[in-house]
Design an enzyme around this catalytic site. Structure first.
Site, PDB file in Angstrom:
ATOM      1  N   GLU A 113       9.000  10.179  -5.962  1.00  0.00           N
ATOM      2  CA  GLU A 113       8.094   9.916  -4.849  1.00  0.00           C
ATOM      3  C   GLU A 113       8.073  11.107  -3.889  1.00  0.00           C
ATOM      4  OE1 GLU A 113       5.870   8.508  -3.222  1.00  0.00           O
ATOM      5  OE2 GLU A 113       5.310   6.810  -4.494  1.00  0.00           O
ATOM      6  N   ARG A 138       0.018  -2.389   2.573  1.00  0.00           N
ATOM      7  CA  ARG A 138       0.898  -1.224   2.476  1.00  0.00           C
ATOM      8  C   ARG A 138       1.993  -1.180   3.539  1.00  0.00           C
ATOM      9  NH1 ARG A 138      -0.665   2.799  -0.626  1.00  0.00           N
ATOM     10  NH2 ARG A 138       0.009   4.452   0.797  1.00  0.00           N
ATOM     11  N   GLU A 158      10.233   5.827  -7.620  1.00  0.00           N
ATOM     12  CA  GLU A 158       9.567   4.536  -7.741  1.00  0.00           C
ATOM     13  C   GLU A 158       9.415   4.194  -9.215  1.00  0.00           C
ATOM     14  OE1 GLU A 158       5.227   2.446  -6.960  1.00  0.00           O
ATOM     15  OE2 GLU A 158       5.852   4.062  -5.611  1.00  0.00           O
ATOM     16  N   GLU A 164       9.810   1.230  -3.491  1.00  0.00           N
ATOM     17  CA  GLU A 164      10.313   2.601  -3.522  1.00  0.00           C
ATOM     18  C   GLU A 164      11.790   2.613  -3.122  1.00  0.00           C
ATOM     19  OE1 GLU A 164       6.098   4.709  -2.216  1.00  0.00           O
ATOM     20  OE2 GLU A 164       7.475   3.940  -0.685  1.00  0.00           O
ATOM     21  N   GLU A 197       5.450  -2.921  -5.095  1.00  0.00           N
ATOM     22  CA  GLU A 197       5.849  -1.572  -5.490  1.00  0.00           C
ATOM     23  C   GLU A 197       7.034  -1.171  -4.611  1.00  0.00           C
ATOM     24  OE1 GLU A 197       2.433   0.839  -4.815  1.00  0.00           O
ATOM     25  OE2 GLU A 197       1.291  -0.011  -6.469  1.00  0.00           O
ATOM     26  N   GLU A 253      -4.236  -4.531  -1.646  1.00  0.00           N
ATOM     27  CA  GLU A 253      -2.905  -3.924  -1.558  1.00  0.00           C
ATOM     28  C   GLU A 253      -2.532  -3.764  -0.091  1.00  0.00           C
ATOM     29  OE1 GLU A 253      -0.575   0.299  -2.518  1.00  0.00           O
ATOM     30  OE2 GLU A 253      -2.764   0.204  -2.492  1.00  0.00           O
ATOM     31  N   HIS A 308       4.704  -1.737  -1.078  1.00  0.00           N
ATOM     32  CA  HIS A 308       3.287  -2.105  -1.103  1.00  0.00           C
ATOM     33  C   HIS A 308       3.143  -3.349  -1.976  1.00  0.00           C
ATOM     34  CE1 HIS A 308       2.617   2.528  -0.736  1.00  0.00           C
ATOM     35  NE2 HIS A 308       3.114   1.995   0.371  1.00  0.00           N
ATOM     36  N   ASP A 358      29.927 -23.438  -0.688  1.00  0.00           N
ATOM     37  CA  ASP A 358      30.103 -23.482   0.764  1.00  0.00           C
ATOM     38  C   ASP A 358      28.992 -22.694   1.444  1.00  0.00           C
ATOM     39  OD1 ASP A 358      30.896 -23.333   3.395  1.00  0.00           O
ATOM     40  OD2 ASP A 358      32.671 -22.090   3.015  1.00  0.00           O
ATOM     41  N   ARG A 394      -5.518   5.343   1.698  1.00  0.00           N
ATOM     42  CA  ARG A 394      -4.108   5.033   1.914  1.00  0.00           C
ATOM     43  C   ARG A 394      -3.687   5.085   3.379  1.00  0.00           C
ATOM     44  NH1 ARG A 394      -4.237   6.600  -3.408  1.00  0.00           N
ATOM     45  NH2 ARG A 394      -2.705   5.579  -4.760  1.00  0.00           N
TER      46      ARG A 394
END
Length: 475
Positions: free
Chosen positions: A218, A365, A225, A136, A134, A363, A274, A55, A345
């Site tokens: 972390e 972020r 992580e 966390e 990644e 990457e 990330h 359903d 970063r």
């Protein structure tokens, strides 16, 4: 994920060898929530893999009550034994099939992800897209929530919390060793109290077929992580669902609670997802060109340009909760400035250190784990492909600490920022959605934005908060 079976014949042989009692069919809704229906193994035969009715009107944003029947199509290659059930149960991940249109359901996130992977191949721009998320998470000892018309509160607790320095525990134990605010990155025990719990999670993840390469505390209090190997688009999204299930269940069975909520602690770092990405063709990484900035090819740079150009729109899928935007503020390692950089970063797109021919990748972020992974990965791929087609140049590279830039400086340099609210992201997506059209239909977009407004934006905007009482009550 490592395969345990390759076809239905092997599936039934595997079930017989392992004395399987139940088959658990799992699928993902528009919110990214995993659901399941369990069948007695005796009731399952080869015809079951042609479709299992359910359903679909019982799930937000899917079918109306008068057209509620849909069919689950099991993907036998995803089968693995559930590590948490008392009786032997095998899990099989499914797609949703639309019996009214005679096609894969256009609101099924996994089907959308498959369609995006197919679109990449048909475009001639690549054979396969690899995604390495990644995710966390936080592990808490207790959470209390109240949401009434005259009363609202939440209270979370973890022994990691610096607020417990003066707490008396029933067993008399208080080590005094805590990571403190923003102090949780890589401390050894006794500061890191979650080493054994993460190790158990790693063992279970390996047991169900995921390849794990790292686990650590972390930055924030109670935060961890676990790094899982990258995979193809649909495979990587499947792995996120499995990963979240294992983390939550291991925490639960140890008397704790795990959450992938982006920002549960005010003043400390939040949890992101990330996402590392690259496109390959004929066995070659199209993102690599030796000698370019960070060994990036034109294709990689244009892909990054496409994602950053559409990032405000993408946030509707990569950051789809109101809580997402409490993480995307300066000062907490959650970049909201839309540029790229090598090893930096503070940029929303980072090129990791040591990227050679096989490992060079982008990457991104800004996404977080409230995203439905199938929709987030599909949307990012579509944005990147749009960038390649149109040779979209990203702003950058910028190798400075972007968190230190003032708003005026950001504007002067012509750098865009992410939306500050979910409403802003959804409105951006409705204005900028042409790049999604090859995979996401108008019916899907309409259903998705209605769902998010009705279940997230409007309820959130209508509720007074303790902070508003604190700052407005005496006005």
């Amino acid at each position: 994920m490592g395969k345990f079976v390759n076809n239905t014949k092997e599936f039934f042989e595997f079930c017989k060898d392992n004395e399987v009692k139940f088959v658990d069919f799992r699928f993902t809704d528009l919110k990214g929530t995993w659901h399941h229906v369990t069948y007695n193994m005796k009731a399952i035969n080869e015809d079951s893999f042609k479709g299992i009715a359910f359903d679909a009107s019982s799930f937000d944003g899917w079918q109306p009550i008068h057209k509620s029947d849909m069919v689950l199509i099991p993907d036998v290659e995803t089968a693995f034994l559930d590590p948490f059930t008392a009786d032997v149960t095998i899990i099989v991940i499914c797609d949703v099939y639309d019996i009214y249109k005679g096609q894969m359901y256009e609101k099924c996130p996994r089907s959308i992800a498959k369609k995006a992977a197919s679109y990449l191949r048909s475009s001639g721009l690549g054979d396969v897209a690899y995604f390495g998320p990644e995710n966390e998470f936080f592990i808490f000892d207790d959470v209390k929530i109240s949401d009434e018309c005259n009363y609202a509160s939440f209270k979370i607790d973890t022994e990691d919390g610096e607020w417990n320095d003066n707490t008396h525990y029933p067993d008399g134990f208080n080590s005094g060793h805590r990571p403190r605010k923003k102090g949780g990155y890589f401390p050894v025990p006794p500061v890191d109290t979650m080493t054994d719990l993460r190790a158990e999670m790693v063992q279970v993840l390996e047991q169900v077929g995921l390849e794990v390469f790292v686990a650590h505390h972390e930055v924030a209090q109670g935060q961890g992580e676990i790094g899982v190997k990258f995979g193809r688009l649909v495979e990587a999204a499947d792995n996120v669902q499995i990963y979240k299930y294992v983390v939550k269940m291991v925490a639960h069975l140890n008397g704790k609670t795990a959450t992938f909520m982006p920002k549960p602690l005010y003043g400390d770092n939040g949890s992101g997802m990330h996402v590392h990405q690259s496109i390959w063709k004929d066995g070659k990484n199209l993102f690599f060109k030796e000698g370019g900035y960070a060994n990036l090819s034109d294709t990689a740079r244009w892909y990054i340009g496409g994602v950053l150009k559409h990032a405000r729109s993408l946030c509707a899928f990569t950051n789809p909760s109101t809580n997402s935007y409490k993480r995307l503020i300066p000062g907490f390692e959650a970049p909201s400035i839309l540029t790229y950089s090598c090893q930096n970063r503070s940029a929303s797109c980072r090129i990791p250190y040591g990227s050679g021919e096989k490992s060079v990748r982008a990457e991104f972020r800004f996404p977080d784990s409230t995203a439905c992974p199938y929709l987030a990965f599909a949307a990012m791929l579509l944005a990147g492909l749009d960038g390649i087609k149109n040779h979209t140049e990203p702003v950058g590279p910028m190798d400075e600490n972007l968190f230190e830039l003032h708003l005026d400086e950001i504007r002067e340099r012509g750098i865009e920022q992410l939306p500050h609210t979910l409403r802003g992201a959804l409105e951006s997506m409705l204005r900028d959605r042409a790049y999604l059209a090859e995979v996401m239909t108008d019916e899907f977009i309409k259903a998705y934005q209605h769902l998010k407004f009705e279940t997230q934006v409007w309820p959130y905007e209508a509720r007074p908060t303790p902070f508003e009482f604190k700052t407005c009550y005496s006005c």
